[in-house]
Design an enzyme around this catalytic site. Structure first.
Site, mmCIF file in Angstrom:
data_model
loop_
_atom_site.group_PDB
_atom_site.id
_atom_site.type_symbol
_atom_site.label_atom_id
_atom_site.label_comp_id
_atom_site.label_asym_id
_atom_site.label_seq_id
_atom_site.Cartn_x
_atom_site.Cartn_y
_atom_site.Cartn_z
ATOM 1 N N GLU A 72 -3.164 -4.015 0.486
ATOM 2 C CA GLU A 72 -3.294 -3.302 -0.797
ATOM 3 C C GLU A 72 -2.744 -1.908 -0.561
ATOM 4 O O GLU A 72 -3.351 -1.124 0.175
ATOM 5 C CB GLU A 72 -4.764 -3.220 -1.223
ATOM 6 C CG GLU A 72 -5.431 -4.544 -1.517
ATOM 7 C CD GLU A 72 -4.890 -5.206 -2.762
ATOM 8 O OE1 GLU A 72 -4.180 -4.536 -3.543
ATOM 9 O OE2 GLU A 72 -5.151 -6.402 -2.943
ATOM 10 N N CYS B 54 -5.140 5.238 -5.872
ATOM 11 C CA CYS B 54 -3.929 4.398 -5.840
ATOM 12 C C CYS B 54 -3.526 3.914 -7.226
ATOM 13 O O CYS B 54 -2.342 3.718 -7.492
ATOM 14 C CB CYS B 54 -4.150 3.207 -4.915
ATOM 15 S SG CYS B 54 -5.564 2.202 -5.383
HETATM 16 P P1 NAD Z 1 -3.001 4.924 6.194
HETATM 17 O O1 NAD Z 1 -2.055 3.779 6.146
HETATM 18 O O2 NAD Z 1 -2.573 6.174 6.848
HETATM 19 O O3 NAD Z 1 -4.351 4.493 6.933
HETATM 20 C C1 NAD Z 1 -5.122 3.401 6.492
HETATM 21 C C2 NAD Z 1 -5.912 2.841 7.656
HETATM 22 O O4 NAD Z 1 -5.012 2.297 8.612
HETATM 23 C C3 NAD Z 1 -6.755 3.867 8.397
HETATM 24 O O5 NAD Z 1 -7.977 3.291 8.770
HETATM 25 C C4 NAD Z 1 -5.915 4.163 9.623
HETATM 26 O O6 NAD Z 1 -6.662 4.620 10.711
HETATM 27 C C5 NAD Z 1 -5.349 2.786 9.902
HETATM 28 N N1 NAD Z 1 -4.126 2.782 10.722
HETATM 29 C C6 NAD Z 1 -3.175 3.744 10.809
HETATM 30 N N2 NAD Z 1 -2.212 3.356 11.667
HETATM 31 C C7 NAD Z 1 -2.549 2.132 12.110
HETATM 32 C C8 NAD Z 1 -1.947 1.204 13.004
HETATM 33 N N3 NAD Z 1 -0.789 1.469 13.613
HETATM 34 N N4 NAD Z 1 -2.550 0.027 13.213
HETATM 35 C C9 NAD Z 1 -3.714 -0.255 12.602
HETATM 36 N N5 NAD Z 1 -4.345 0.582 11.762
HETATM 37 C C10 NAD Z 1 -3.769 1.758 11.517
HETATM 38 O O7 NAD Z 1 -3.441 5.165 4.682
HETATM 39 P P2 NAD Z 1 -4.362 6.313 4.099
HETATM 40 O O8 NAD Z 1 -3.580 7.577 4.074
HETATM 41 O O9 NAD Z 1 -5.680 6.276 4.787
HETATM 42 O O10 NAD Z 1 -4.618 5.800 2.609
HETATM 43 C C11 NAD Z 1 -3.901 6.217 1.505
HETATM 44 C C12 NAD Z 1 -2.997 5.094 1.053
HETATM 45 O O11 NAD Z 1 -3.768 3.952 0.711
HETATM 46 C C13 NAD Z 1 -2.232 5.460 -0.202
HETATM 47 O O12 NAD Z 1 -0.914 4.993 -0.095
HETATM 48 C C14 NAD Z 1 -2.984 4.699 -1.297
HETATM 49 O O13 NAD Z 1 -2.232 4.420 -2.451
HETATM 50 C C15 NAD Z 1 -3.366 3.468 -0.564
HETATM 51 N N6 NAD Z 1 -4.467 2.787 -1.251
HETATM 52 C C16 NAD Z 1 -4.236 1.597 -1.878
HETATM 53 C C17 NAD Z 1 -5.269 0.954 -2.565
HETATM 54 C C18 NAD Z 1 -5.045 -0.359 -3.266
HETATM 55 O O14 NAD Z 1 -6.034 -1.013 -3.598
HETATM 56 N N7 NAD Z 1 -3.821 -0.789 -3.499
HETATM 57 C C19 NAD Z 1 -6.527 1.539 -2.591
HETATM 58 C C20 NAD Z 1 -6.719 2.751 -1.950
HETATM 59 C C21 NAD Z 1 -5.692 3.361 -1.263
#
Ligand code: NAD
Length: 489
Positions: free
Chosen positions: A260, A293
């Site tokens: 997502e 989001c």
């Molecule tokens: P991010 O991708 O930076 O991090 C998300 C998660 O992934 C965190 O727990 C992080 O520690 C982990 N992560 C980072 N690198 C990783 C790796 N290499 N391997 C495994 N895990 C890893 O995202 P963010 O900045 O925390 O969140 C914001 C984003 O999420 C925005 O783009 C937003 O639109 C999206 N979002 C989408 C929805 C939806 O339902 N579509 C809902 C909420 C947020």
């Protein structure tokens, strides 16, 4: 019981600071800081265990062991535990809302009324659905055919920092209801309410290893977790670049993976709509400082109502109270992290340099992590601020002359999460519902939806669908059993 050395006092609430592995709270040799966006320099909330590859391996090992027990619980037995967890969330609503407000800066009142309450609803929803789920049976060519919903196995649940509590429950509930064991990895910017949730899960009575939590940095413990070949599912909410990395690990181990991701969602206003309602809703896209989001961040307005719309939009935006998230009068929270505010500001300053018109705002606010409520009229639909997710209180404004142009602009980015339409025509509403490339289309409303309906995005907004049976199907291995009807006992 949590070891006292692994607990932080966060403004009167005890929050575990370790990992939960096999039902036991454990530490790591190093920690990372959880600071509050409500007072970045002065408000260190906790030092949290910083997991590594060994932490991830131990948690997956516990989830493999726990699976032999939890997957054999009947749906009714699982539902009982999930309902107990929902009861505990409701009983601890105020503490969870307060801690998430401090940790993330999100509005405390809104957390209490909407997001924490919804966390409990998510567990109840999947508890009830898994019990209702009847095996499908049919007869074909004298064979008895039926489908068994097999729990899939250990599942990595990786969540972002925006609305972290609610989004975690939305992903954990269907995995656990399905009989899968989980390893939850919350974002490093929002570790605290995930720890509270894990603590409540222990109290709710999950068997050891069914519910595990690892804390730490994404490219450290997160990357090690998703690369573990013992996982049978990965469910992720976060950014597109991280999804690309996790997808590679999932592909390597042939593990089903849902994502997502972000959005660049249009909010389309036609001249035949209730313009005041549309402009008010447009101003509300600044809610949570735009760190949502689903927000409609591209305002697409019919040219003939441009001035009328903008006048109301500015008045509604000016009326929003920017302040401390603990105060119930506040409408707009600060940004969650100083680095994120820098990212957001970078978009705005590049837009300025690019010749895009900054119609309102466009600057960091002094004395707090707030960013001014910003509206940009781009020189072109190709401008970076139109095509890329900013995830802050920054909206773009473009006009169109007819329905075809509105649809073309709406569908012109790589994303496709949600779309919001304001129109007075039912026929137009149906047409737009067909034509817009998005997983969710709201007409004359926003955010309200049935939780059993599919939820997810098109294009780079994601892979797969959550919600109701869609999530349950993802978390199960569906098995068809065919028995020729010549058995004698
Ligand atoms: P991010 O991708 O930076 O991090 C998300 C998660 O992934 C965190 O727990 C992080 O520690 C982990 N992560 C980072 N690198 C990783 C790796 N290499 N391997 C495994 N895990 C890893 O995202 P963010 O900045 O925390 O969140 C914001 C984003 O999420 C925005 O783009 C937003 O639109 C999206 N979002 C989408 C929805 C939806 O339902 N579509 C809902 C909420 C947020």
């Amino acid at each position: 019981m949590t070891d006292e050395s692994l607990v932080a006092d966060v403004d009167g609430v005890s929050v575990p600071t370790g990992h939960l592995i096999g039902g036991v709270w454990v530490d790591s040799p190093t920690t990372f800081e959880s600071r509050s966006p409500l007072g970045w320099d002065d408000m260190l909330l906790a030092n949290i265990a910083r997991g590594d590859a060994r932490t991830a391996a131990a948690a997956v090992g516990a989830a493999v062991e726990g699976f032999t027990t939890w997957s054999r619980y009947s749906p009714t037995e699982r539902a009982e535990v999930l309902h107990r967890l929902a009861d505990l969330i409701e009983a601890n609503n105020e503490q969870i809302a307060h801690v998430e407000c401090l940790d993330m800066g999100f509005l405390q009142e809104s957390m209490k009324l909407r997001l924490v309450a919804r966390g409990a609803v998510n567990f109840r929803l999947y508890a009830d659905l898994i019990v209702e789920h009847e095996d499908r049976r049919w007869d074909a060519k004298s064979m008895d055919n039926h489908v068994i919903r097999m729990p899939a196995g250990p599942t990595a649940v990786i969540t972002p920092w925006n609305a972290p509590f609610m989004l975690s429950t939305w992903k954990l509930a269907p995995a656990l209801a399905s009989g899968n064991t989980v390893i939850h990895k919350p974002a490093e910017w929002s570790p605290l309410t995930a720890a509270l949730l894990a603590q409540l899960a222990v109290e709710a009575g999950f068997p050891a290893g069914a519910y595990n939590l690892v804390q730490g940095i994404g490219h450290e413990v997160g990357a090690a977790l998703v690369a573990d070949e013992r996982l049978r599912r990965i469910t992720f909410t976060g950014s597109v670049p991280t999804a690309r990395l996790i997808g590679k690990s999932a592909a390597e181990n042939i593990v089903p993976f849902t994502a997502e991701l972000g959005g660049k969602n249009p909010l389309i206003v036609f001249a035949d709509s209730d313009i005041a309602a549309a402009a008010k809703k447009a101003a509300w896209q600044y809610d949570d400082s735009g760190q949502v989001c689903l927000s409609g961040t591209r305002l697409l307005v019919e040219e003939s109502i441009r001035d009328e719309f903008l006048e109301i939009f500015h008045a509604e935006s000016d009326a929003l109270v920017i302040g401390d998230s603990r105060d119930s009068a506040t409408d707009v929270a600060p940004m969650a992290h100083p680095d994120h505010r820098e990212n957001v500001d970078g978009f705005v300053q590049r837009a300025r340099a690019n010749g895009d018109t900054i119609v309102r705002g466009g600057n960091k606010m002094p004395g707090s992590l707030h960013y001014e409520l910003t509206l940009i009229e781009p020189t072109s639909n190709n401008s970076e601020v139109v095509q890329n997710e900013i995830f802050g209180p920054v909206l773009t404004f473009q006009t169109f002359t007819d329905e075809a142009e509105a649809i073309e602009l709406a569908n012109s980015t790589q994303y496709g999460l949600s779309a919001i339409v304001y129109t007075g025509s039912r026929e137009r509403a149906e047409r737009l519902g067909e034509e817009l490339r998005a997983g969710l289309v709201w007409v004359n409303t926003f955010l309200v939806r049935d939780l059993t309906a599919p939820f997810g995005g098109c294009g780079i907004s994601g892979i797969g669908r959550e919600g109701g049976d869609h999530a349950l199907d993802f978390h199960a291995d569906l098995k068809t059993v065919m028995i020729l009807d010549n058995t004698t006992t």
